[in-house]
Scaffold this motif. Structure first.
Motif, PDB file in Angstrom:
ATOM      1  N   THR A 152       0.809  -1.223   0.000  1.00  0.00           N
ATOM      2  CA  THR A 152       0.000   0.000   0.000  1.00  0.00           C
ATOM      3  C   THR A 152       0.845   1.277   0.000  1.00  0.00           C
ATOM      4  O   THR A 152       0.334   2.344  -0.277  1.00  0.00           O
ATOM      5  CB  THR A 152      -0.932   0.037   1.218  1.00  0.00           C
ATOM      6  N   THR A 157      -3.808   5.682  -1.075  1.00  0.00           N
ATOM      7  CA  THR A 157      -4.328   5.566   0.300  1.00  0.00           C
ATOM      8  C   THR A 157      -3.630   4.393   0.949  1.00  0.00           C
ATOM      9  O   THR A 157      -3.041   3.558   0.280  1.00  0.00           O
ATOM     10  CB  THR A 157      -5.839   5.245   0.338  1.00  0.00           C
ATOM     11  N   THR A 159      -5.266   2.142   2.430  1.00  0.00           N
ATOM     12  CA  THR A 159      -6.234   1.052   2.480  1.00  0.00           C
ATOM     13  C   THR A 159      -5.811  -0.071   1.551  1.00  0.00           C
ATOM     14  O   THR A 159      -5.646   0.143   0.365  1.00  0.00           O
ATOM     15  CB  THR A 159      -7.608   1.550   2.003  1.00  0.00           C
ATOM     16  N   THR A 169     -12.899  -0.785  -1.976  1.00  0.00           N
ATOM     17  CA  THR A 169     -11.451  -0.672  -1.741  1.00  0.00           C
ATOM     18  C   THR A 169     -10.703  -0.391  -3.043  1.00  0.00           C
ATOM     19  O   THR A 169      -9.696   0.305  -3.035  1.00  0.00           O
ATOM     20  CB  THR A 169     -10.880  -1.948  -1.081  1.00  0.00           C
ATOM     21  N   GLN A 257     -19.496   0.952   0.261  1.00  0.00           N
ATOM     22  CA  GLN A 257     -19.226   0.322   1.562  1.00  0.00           C
ATOM     23  C   GLN A 257     -20.520  -0.158   2.216  1.00  0.00           C
ATOM     24  O   GLN A 257     -20.580  -1.246   2.780  1.00  0.00           O
ATOM     25  CB  GLN A 257     -18.499   1.296   2.484  1.00  0.00           C
ATOM     26  N   THR A 281      -5.825  -9.677   4.226  1.00  0.00           N
ATOM     27  CA  THR A 281      -6.322  -8.354   4.587  1.00  0.00           C
ATOM     28  C   THR A 281      -7.739  -8.454   5.123  1.00  0.00           C
ATOM     29  O   THR A 281      -8.555  -9.228   4.642  1.00  0.00           O
ATOM     30  CB  THR A 281      -6.323  -7.424   3.370  1.00  0.00           C
ATOM     31  N   LEU A 284     -12.760  -3.860   5.496  1.00  0.00           N
ATOM     32  CA  LEU A 284     -12.715  -2.549   6.133  1.00  0.00           C
ATOM     33  C   LEU A 284     -13.653  -2.459   7.325  1.00  0.00           C
ATOM     34  O   LEU A 284     -13.264  -2.010   8.406  1.00  0.00           O
ATOM     35  CB  LEU A 284     -13.154  -1.492   5.118  1.00  0.00           C
ATOM     36  N   ARG A 288     -12.488  -1.605  11.360  1.00  0.00           N
ATOM     37  CA  ARG A 288     -12.788  -0.392  12.120  1.00  0.00           C
ATOM     38  C   ARG A 288     -13.313  -0.690  13.505  1.00  0.00           C
ATOM     39  O   ARG A 288     -14.275  -1.363  13.670  1.00  0.00           O
ATOM     40  CB  ARG A 288     -13.829   0.420  11.366  1.00  0.00           C
TER      41      ARG A 288
END
Ligand code: SF4
Ligand code: SF4
Ligand code: FES
Lengths: 288, 268
Positions: A152, A157, A159, A169, A257, A281, A284, A288
């Motif tokens: 990344t 970003t 992300t 993403t 999202q 990964t 997202l 959070r």
């Protein structure tokens, strides 16, 4: 004579033909599939079943079209990620691209472009084939490194791309921020446009010349006819490539999202805990 | 067309890239001449040789060039004229420089070593014809009798291919054929469209066929037909309009079949 060039010389014909073949199988076939999948972010709009797993409330807030697009794209990505032996497919693809790239650079260095003297269209085709090859090497490396290997630090970003939240993403990796587009995002988007255009050209023109190399099209008329076919295929792939890019650039990241959250909440079994998913990964929403 | 006939008695300028000998640096000189009626490049070079004085009034040596037939069948006079390769004997001044003050630029071919001025050594071109044995094997100590019959169809194809005059235009324009002064590397460097086309001619010839496999071996190796990058400049500059790109594809096909055959027959 050193061993390297000895090996190259002894298997000269075979290597030449494998180089030609590897551009079609696996690379060309894969590119076709890959562009078809990506373009679903645009043509998913006409897929009425694309939004079937999105809640009514979300559809209300993001709109039916976006729900269909993200839903269709995510469905396709999930399908690919559930394929058996995915890592084998991937590795053979990487090896194929590496082989084609290394030999391609070696072969390209034997020529000396002379379009300034002989500005024929075919001569430009020849020079462009070499230029687009170089561009494609950088582009594909960047593409795979940032999205698949999670480098990344090369991305606008931090992300990482996630195949469970594929649309949002990727849109982030392209645009650099949730709303609007960052300066880095403009650069990356431009690079994607150039890179994917170069790759499609390289495939279409490569298909045309491969037919001469292998001796399928001998007469000038046959070469012309096959040229129309390759130009048609190239134009079709170009439409797919550009519509994917436009689709992602126009995609609202937070809407995507929301949709992805619904897809996982309601139908978690669709994407959950695949044992073969080499991608560690986290989605997202969970992170959070 | 509203073009007027070229005016007689006009002065035209020649810009010529010169070189005093192999390995010597090249330099440019300019000459003004009043060309004769229906002049061509060679006749103008003769005029310059009569009074070799540059535009600056400096007396110099006559410009050296090569030529033979003077009717575009030997290929010896090939050079780069106004940036493009062609024969100079058929380079008509009325076409190339129709107006007073027009300039014609002459350079030697860049893919062969310069002997002097516009004269180059095309040895590698002929060497490459030898690589594919571009001949019919009939040498013997006694008469072999009449050869096999050629069909009218193959005669028609062969006639076109046989018109090659080994001029080197196809090599000069080819991005894959580049100058190689080291003779030991010739056998591994790109053979060129002319030799690929001649291999096709003799492979399709009923008697020439005897050497077919040897020709295909050479074309399959390094510097063979696989090194062609399909820029297709060769076919556009060939003064004899030989279908070089068709020959390249035909030899691509022949080498494909040859490879499959030798894989299964186990000859090699
Ligand atoms: S088609 Fe092949 S031989 Fe002809 S100019 Fe192009 S690279 Fe050279
Ligand atoms: S193929 Fe044409 S351009 Fe090439 S050497 Fe023969 S005549 Fe000249
Ligand atoms: S002198 Fe023979 S081709 Fe010009």
């Amino acid at each position: 004579m050193d061993n390297d060039s000895g090996f190259m010389n002894r298997h000269y014909f075979l290597l030449r033909r494998l180089h030609s073949l590897s551009g079609i199988v696996p690379i060309g076939i894969f590119l076709l599939n890959h562009l078809l999948t990506n373009a679903s972010i645009a043509w998913g709009a006409v897929n009425s079943r694309g939004s079937q797993h999105v809640s009514a409330g979300t559809i209300e807030s993001v709109g039916e079209i976006t729900a269909r697009q993200v839903g269709t794209f995510q469905h396709d990505v999930t399908f690919i990620n559930n394929m058996p032996f995915l890592i084998l497919i991937e590795v053979s693809l990487w090896l194929g691209i590496g082989f084609h790239a290394i030999l391609g650079v070696y072969y390209a260095r034997t020529g000396k472009s002379n379009t300034s003297r002989y500005a024929y269209q075919d001569n430009w085709r020849y020079s462009l084939q070499r230029l687009t090859g170089y561009i494609a090497i950088f582009y594909i490396f960047y593409h795979v490194a940032t999205l698949r290997w999670g480098w990344t630090f090369l991305s606008p970003t931090d992300t990482p791309w996630s195949h469970e939240q594929a649309a949002s993403t990727f849109a982030l990796a392209l645009k650099g921020k949730v709303s609007g587009i960052s300066a880095g995002g403009i650069a990356v988007s431009l690079f994607y446009f150039i890179g994917v255009t170069a790759s499609v050209y390289h495939l279409a023109n490569g298909l045309w010349t491969a037919a001469i190399t292998w001796g399928l099209t001998v007469s000038e008329a046959a070469q012309r006819r096959w040229g129309y076919a390759c130009a048609g295929l190239g134009a079709g792939l170009m439409v797919l490539a550009w519509s994917s890019l436009i689709g992602f650039l126009l995609l609202d990241v937070s809407s995507a999202q929301k949709i992805e959250h619904d897809l996982h909440a309601g139908h978690g079994s669709m994407v959950e805990t695949e044992p073969h998913a080499a991608d560690e990964t986290q989605p997202l929403a969970e992170a959070r | 067309m509203s073009k007027q006939a070229p005016q007689q008695g006009r002065t035209i300028r020649f810009r010529i890239k010169r070189c005093d000998g192999p390995g010597k640096p090249s330099y440019w000189q300019e000459f003004d001449i009043v060309p004769e009626k229906n002049a061509n490049i060679i006749s103008c070079l003769k005029q310059i040789a009569e009074t070799p004085v540059t535009v600056q009034g400096e007396k110099t040596t006559p410009v050296v060039w090569d030529s033979g037939c003077l009717e575009e069948v030997c290929g010896a006079c090939t050079m780069v004229i106004n940036g493009g390769v062609r024969q100079s004997c058929t380079g008509l001044i009325d076409v190339l420089a129709p107006n007073n003050g027009d300039t014609i630029t002459l350079e030697p071919m860049s893919k062969f070593p310069v002997v002097r001025d516009l004269w180059v050594d095309r040895q590698r071109l002929f060497h490459n014809l030898e690589r594919v044995k571009a001949w019919v094997p009939i040498d013997n100590t006694y008469s072999l009798g009449a050869g096999p019959k050629e069909s009218p169809d193959s005669q028609a194809t062969h006639y076109k291919l046989s018109e090659c005059m080994s001029c080197g235009c196809c090599l000069e324009a080819c991005p894959q054929f580049n100058i190689e002064e080291d003779e030991s590397k010739w056998d591994e460097s790109f053979i060129g469209a002319h030799a690929i086309s001649q291999a096709r001619l003799f492979n399709n010839h009923e008697t020439g066929k005897q050497l077919k496999d040897e020709r295909l071996e050479e074309l399959s190796g390094k510097g063979g037909v696989g090194d062609c990058g399909n820029a297709q400049n060769c076919v556009k500059v060939c003064p004899k309009e030989i279908p070089l790109t068709e020959s390249i594809a035909a030899m691509g096909r022949a080498t494909t079949i040859h490879a499959v055959k030798s894989f299964f027959s186990g000859k090699k």
